[in-house]
Scaffold this motif. Sequence first.
Motif, PDB file in Angstrom:
ATOM      1  N   TYR A   1      11.476 -23.141  18.089  1.00 28.72           N
ATOM      2  CA  TYR A   1      11.729 -22.277  16.946  1.00 28.72           C
ATOM      3  C   TYR A   1      11.112 -20.916  17.238  1.00 28.72           C
ATOM      4  O   TYR A   1       9.932 -20.826  17.597  1.00 28.72           O
ATOM      5  CB  TYR A   1      11.128 -22.835  15.659  1.00 28.72           C
ATOM      6  CG  TYR A   1      11.401 -21.933  14.482  1.00 28.72           C
ATOM      7  CD1 TYR A   1      12.684 -21.840  13.949  1.00 28.72           C
ATOM      8  CD2 TYR A   1      10.410 -21.132  13.942  1.00 28.72           C
ATOM      9  CE1 TYR A   1      12.963 -20.981  12.894  1.00 28.72           C
ATOM     10  CE2 TYR A   1      10.678 -20.273  12.895  1.00 28.72           C
ATOM     11  CZ  TYR A   1      11.959 -20.199  12.378  1.00 28.72           C
ATOM     12  OH  TYR A   1      12.245 -19.342  11.358  1.00 28.72           O
ATOM     13  N   PHE A   2      11.904 -19.835  17.087  1.00 29.12           N
ATOM     14  CA  PHE A   2      11.379 -18.503  17.397  1.00 29.12           C
ATOM     15  C   PHE A   2      11.820 -17.473  16.376  1.00 29.12           C
ATOM     16  O   PHE A   2      12.943 -17.499  15.878  1.00 29.12           O
ATOM     17  CB  PHE A   2      11.807 -18.067  18.807  1.00 29.12           C
ATOM     18  CG  PHE A   2      13.267 -17.720  18.943  1.00 29.12           C
ATOM     19  CD1 PHE A   2      13.680 -16.397  19.013  1.00 29.12           C
ATOM     20  CD2 PHE A   2      14.242 -18.713  19.006  1.00 29.12           C
ATOM     21  CE1 PHE A   2      15.020 -16.061  19.141  1.00 29.12           C
ATOM     22  CE2 PHE A   2      15.581 -18.389  19.139  1.00 29.12           C
ATOM     23  CZ  PHE A   2      15.983 -17.062  19.214  1.00 29.12           C
ATOM     24  N   PHE A   3      10.911 -16.569  16.066  1.00 26.67           N
ATOM     25  CA  PHE A   3      11.180 -15.388  15.251  1.00 26.67           C
ATOM     26  C   PHE A   3      10.840 -14.183  16.112  1.00 26.67           C
ATOM     27  O   PHE A   3       9.671 -13.856  16.331  1.00 26.67           O
ATOM     28  CB  PHE A   3      10.328 -15.400  13.980  1.00 26.67           C
ATOM     29  CG  PHE A   3      10.266 -14.062  13.275  1.00 26.67           C
ATOM     30  CD1 PHE A   3      11.367 -13.569  12.590  1.00 26.67           C
ATOM     31  CD2 PHE A   3       9.112 -13.286  13.306  1.00 26.67           C
ATOM     32  CE1 PHE A   3      11.317 -12.333  11.957  1.00 26.67           C
ATOM     33  CE2 PHE A   3       9.049 -12.048  12.678  1.00 26.67           C
ATOM     34  CZ  PHE A   3      10.160 -11.578  11.997  1.00 26.67           C
ATOM     35  N   LEU A   4      11.870 -13.532  16.661  1.00 27.71           N
ATOM     36  CA  LEU A   4      11.692 -12.365  17.530  1.00 27.71           C
ATOM     37  C   LEU A   4      12.794 -11.355  17.215  1.00 27.71           C
ATOM     38  O   LEU A   4      13.891 -11.420  17.764  1.00 27.71           O
ATOM     39  CB  LEU A   4      11.736 -12.777  19.007  1.00 27.71           C
ATOM     40  CG  LEU A   4      10.555 -13.623  19.502  1.00 27.71           C
ATOM     41  CD1 LEU A   4      10.865 -14.230  20.864  1.00 27.71           C
ATOM     42  CD2 LEU A   4       9.282 -12.771  19.575  1.00 27.71           C
TER      43      LEU A   4
ATOM     44  N   MET B   1      13.209  -7.710  21.162  1.00 29.77           N
ATOM     45  CA  MET B   1      12.362  -8.841  21.542  1.00 29.77           C
ATOM     46  C   MET B   1      13.207 -10.110  21.658  1.00 29.77           C
ATOM     47  O   MET B   1      13.083 -10.873  22.632  1.00 29.77           O
ATOM     48  CB  MET B   1      11.241  -9.032  20.521  1.00 29.77           C
ATOM     49  CG  MET B   1      10.240  -7.895  20.472  1.00 29.77           C
ATOM     50  SD  MET B   1       8.912  -8.133  19.253  1.00 29.77           S
ATOM     51  CE  MET B   1       9.794  -7.785  17.712  1.00 29.77           C
ATOM     52  N   GLY B   2      14.079 -10.336  20.681  1.00 28.09           N
ATOM     53  CA  GLY B   2      14.940 -11.512  20.706  1.00 28.09           C
ATOM     54  C   GLY B   2      15.952 -11.480  21.829  1.00 28.09           C
ATOM     55  O   GLY B   2      16.236 -12.514  22.463  1.00 28.09           O
TER      56      GLY B   2
ATOM     57  N   THR C   1      17.082 -13.492  12.227  1.00 25.11           N
ATOM     58  CA  THR C   1      16.928 -12.460  13.249  1.00 25.11           C
ATOM     59  C   THR C   1      17.908 -12.637  14.412  1.00 25.11           C
ATOM     60  O   THR C   1      18.122 -11.697  15.176  1.00 25.11           O
ATOM     61  CB  THR C   1      15.490 -12.456  13.802  1.00 25.11           C
ATOM     62  OG1 THR C   1      15.103 -13.798  14.099  1.00 25.11           O
ATOM     63  CG2 THR C   1      14.534 -11.886  12.779  1.00 25.11           C
ATOM     64  N   VAL C   2      18.481 -13.843  14.572  1.00 23.69           N
ATOM     65  CA  VAL C   2      19.563 -14.004  15.553  1.00 23.69           C
ATOM     66  C   VAL C   2      20.841 -13.591  14.832  1.00 23.69           C
ATOM     67  O   VAL C   2      21.530 -14.391  14.219  1.00 23.69           O
ATOM     68  CB  VAL C   2      19.648 -15.446  16.081  1.00 23.69           C
ATOM     69  CG1 VAL C   2      20.847 -15.604  17.017  1.00 23.69           C
ATOM     70  CG2 VAL C   2      18.374 -15.801  16.837  1.00 23.69           C
TER      71      VAL C   2
ATOM     72  N   ALA D   1      23.052  -9.301   8.787  1.00 27.46           N
ATOM     73  CA  ALA D   1      22.334  -9.484   7.525  1.00 27.46           C
ATOM     74  C   ALA D   1      21.573  -8.222   7.134  1.00 27.46           C
ATOM     75  O   ALA D   1      21.386  -7.942   5.948  1.00 27.46           O
ATOM     76  CB  ALA D   1      21.380 -10.662   7.630  1.00 27.46           C
ATOM     77  N   TYR D   2      21.122  -7.438   8.123  1.00 26.16           N
ATOM     78  CA  TYR D   2      20.384  -6.212   7.821  1.00 26.16           C
ATOM     79  C   TYR D   2      21.288  -5.183   7.130  1.00 26.16           C
ATOM     80  O   TYR D   2      20.859  -4.494   6.198  1.00 26.16           O
ATOM     81  CB  TYR D   2      19.776  -5.637   9.097  1.00 26.16           C
ATOM     82  CG  TYR D   2      18.831  -6.606   9.759  1.00 26.16           C
ATOM     83  CD1 TYR D   2      17.539  -6.779   9.275  1.00 26.16           C
ATOM     84  CD2 TYR D   2      19.241  -7.391  10.831  1.00 26.16           C
ATOM     85  CE1 TYR D   2      16.678  -7.692   9.861  1.00 26.16           C
ATOM     86  CE2 TYR D   2      18.390  -8.309  11.414  1.00 26.16           C
ATOM     87  CZ  TYR D   2      17.106  -8.457  10.925  1.00 26.16           C
ATOM     88  OH  TYR D   2      16.262  -9.377  11.491  1.00 26.16           O
TER      89      TYR D   2
END
Length: 394
Positions: A223-226, A230-231, A253-254, A302-303
């Motif tokens: 699980y990652f939040f970048l 960074m992602g 964030t993806v 989404a942003y």
Amino acid sequence: MKRNVFSSISLGRMLAAGVMAGSCMAANAADPVKVGIALDISGPFAALGAEARDGFDLAIEQLDGKLGGQPAEFIKTDFAGSPEQATQLVRRYLQRDKIDFFTGPIASNSALAVMPLLAKDKVPFISSNPGPSQLAGKQCSPYFFAQYQNDNFDEAAGSLADAKQFKKVVILAPNYPAGKDHMAGFKRTYSGEVLDEIYTKVGQLDYSAEIAQIRSAKPDAVYFFLPGSMGINFIKQYVAGGLKEVPLVAPNTVDLDIIPAVGDDALGILNTSQWVHDLPVPANQAFVQAFRQKYDGRYPSAYAAMAYDAILAMDAAVRETGGKVDDRAALVKALEKASFDSIKGPFSYGANHFPVQNFYLRVVDKDADGKYVNRLVETVLENHQDAYVSECKL
């Protein structure tokens, strides 16, 4: 006779004064509603900030540059993702520009830096992205309105990881307020074993050491939040490092700010969000169509979607108050009603001004034309409220 002349002169002066007063009132009535938009279009969150800018611009264009039918001025300034620069910018917005609303920053640390200044001047901050736990709980403010609480995506992802029977995971995030919130949210709902909890630097682009840690841990999933670049770098290096078969799970964030840059390596990544482009909501369908028409067929992220909704929230509040934005108490009450056609569908605010809303599972896929998209799979959490609302004393 003299009395009559005097009366005539006095009456003339009174009429002239009345005309002047009326002119001043008319001028004041025509004063634009002012919105300060702190743009994140350079610095560590530039890709996300550019998406938000495009969402703002579409909403402003559709409203003909007005809010609630009133003239409006949208003051946009890039602050390069720096909390210090954000603080300086907000001071200028408040002291020189006399703004009525504020929005724009991507990162939670910037939101936390500027919120005390805005609250002191009673200027509503309509977040287009950050939802830090501090502002949901003990530091909540009547002047902060969120799109989500940071942990929410991760609470949905933790529930998803359980449903997928991922018994052992490694979790990864940058070492700043949002990163800590996202880690906490995942652990709150995930019942399996967290083999390793890795914090990275904000803006880090080389993840070789972290990928080596993941490989040696042998998790069922990561699980990652970048966010942003960074992602992009992490996903590419993760696949190149031979870990493609270990599923990746992420929050929103993806998204389309990074997926095209990653390419096929992003296909199949599971991610959770309160919004997805194919959500069957009429307002959302109209938004996606308009966005793609304006931006050369590109799908919104989404942003962009949240920035668009932020402007709609302001529009509804100004209309509700009849343009009397100086009445801050009435303006806050109008914002609390959320009386606009949100692209997320109907939602309500909790007592801390954070939304009660659904969260969805999305998967990175391609559409019929081969364009990268996040496709709606299912609802993970329904009418979900954040974990901090009981700490808020509004």
